[in-house]
Write an enzyme that holds these catalytic residues in place. Structure first.
Site, PDB file in Angstrom:
ATOM      1  NE  ARG A 269       4.661  10.859   4.503  1.00 35.81           N
ATOM      2  CZ  ARG A 269       3.392  11.030   4.909  1.00 35.81           C
ATOM      3  NH1 ARG A 269       2.514  10.050   4.757  1.00 35.81           N
ATOM      4  NH2 ARG A 269       3.025  12.157   5.464  1.00 35.81           N
TER       5      ARG A 269
ATOM      6  CE1 TYR B 126       7.236   3.594  -1.008  1.00 34.34           C
ATOM      7  CE2 TYR B 126       8.379   1.699  -0.085  1.00 34.34           C
ATOM      8  CZ  TYR B 126       7.203   2.342  -0.436  1.00 34.34           C
ATOM      9  OH  TYR B 126       5.991   1.722  -0.211  1.00 34.34           O
TER      10      TYR B 126
ATOM     11  NE  ARG C 223      -1.997  -1.280   3.733  1.00 37.16           N
ATOM     12  CZ  ARG C 223      -2.542  -1.360   4.946  1.00 37.16           C
ATOM     13  NH1 ARG C 223      -3.845  -1.183   5.099  1.00 37.16           N
ATOM     14  NH2 ARG C 223      -1.796  -1.587   6.001  1.00 37.16           N
TER      15      ARG C 223
ATOM     16  CG  ASP D  98       0.563   5.905   3.828  1.00 36.20           C
ATOM     17  OD1 ASP D  98      -0.162   4.893   3.879  1.00 36.20           O
ATOM     18  OD2 ASP D  98       1.501   6.125   4.621  1.00 36.20           O
TER      19      ASP D  98
END
Length: 253
Positions: free
Chosen positions: A199, A114, A53, A55
């Site tokens: 993050r 990422y 997933r 966000d």
């Protein structure tokens, strides 16, 4: 009951207009949009399973999902052209590949990566795709602090609270910052990631770079397993899912 075939889709999307990947009530999501487009093309309900997933507001250079079709329902030669014409401009399908029936977009993934983008001067083309910071951090210290991630396995301190997971262990493969002109890019890869993890890591490392915490505190923070001690999460708009890696033997073409 007829036999089915499983397919992997590789896609990318700009996450700005979406409330994340996963379908949820009263929210516009990437998964919902994709399933609707596939349903229109195949003229039957299609359910997809993503590699993970993302966000609200997070983007993907590369996302992978799988879905099943009855054997007599094959994608046509013009599938990519047709499905991309149905999808909104923020989503693009790059490839469709048949895979073994037990291949799974999430559980078969060997590595995920990422990239987080920070810019230091106003850029109208990257306004929705980067975190605009006004103070240049100490990148050398941030890279030194990032190496602490390779020394640990439990990253509960960087996970969103009340997350439905059995454990907080991740194997971080690489983590480093790269300076490119007026941009600063954070690259990180692992076997899995927790919700909000990247993050939170970026926000914490930026505090190191800005002198708000020292390099040595990273190990202590990770051992604490306390999210309240980590930095504030960096804005979603700078984060991109960039790579999903699978073993080649799951593909049938």
């Amino acid at each position: 009951m007829s036999e089915t075939k499983r397919y992997f889709l590789e896609l990318s999307y700009k996450g700005t207009p979406f409330h994340g990947w996963q379908i949820q009530k009263n929210a516009f999501t990437v998964q919902e949009c994709l399933e609707s487009a596939l349903g229109t093309y195949f003229r039957r309900p299609i359910f997809v399973v993503g590699s993970g997933r993302t966000d609200t507001g997070v983007h993907a250079f590369m996302q992978v999902c799988h879905f099943d079709l009855e054997e007599n329902m094959l994608p046509g030669e013009n599938f990519l052209k047709a499905i991309n014409s149905i999808l909104p401009k923020e989503i693009s399908i790059h490839s469709i590949r048949p895979v073994k029936q037990d291949a799974h977009a999430r559980f078969s993934a060997r590595k995920r990566a990422y990239v987080y983008r920070i810019i230091f001067r106003k850029n109208p083309f990257l306004n929705e795709l980067a975190w605009h910071c006004f103070t240049n951090p100490d990148v050398e210290k941030m890279n030194e602090a990032a190496q602490a991630l390779l020394r640990h396995e439990d990253f509960e301190c960087f996970s969103k609270v009340h997350t439905d997971v059995k454990h907080f262990r991740c194997e971080i493969i690489s983590a480093y910052w790269e300076q490119k002109d007026h941009q600063l890019l954070f690259h990180i890869s692992a076997n899995r990631f927790l919700r909000g993890m990247v993050r939170a890591i970026v926000g914490t490392l930026m505090e190191v770079g800005l002198g708000m915490r020292n390099v040595e505190s990273m190990d202590e923070l990770i051992r604490s397993r306390d999210r309240a001690l980590a930095g504030k999460a960096a804005p979603a708009k700078g984060l991109f899912l960039s790579q999903i890696v699978y073993k080649e033997d799951i593909y049938l073409d």
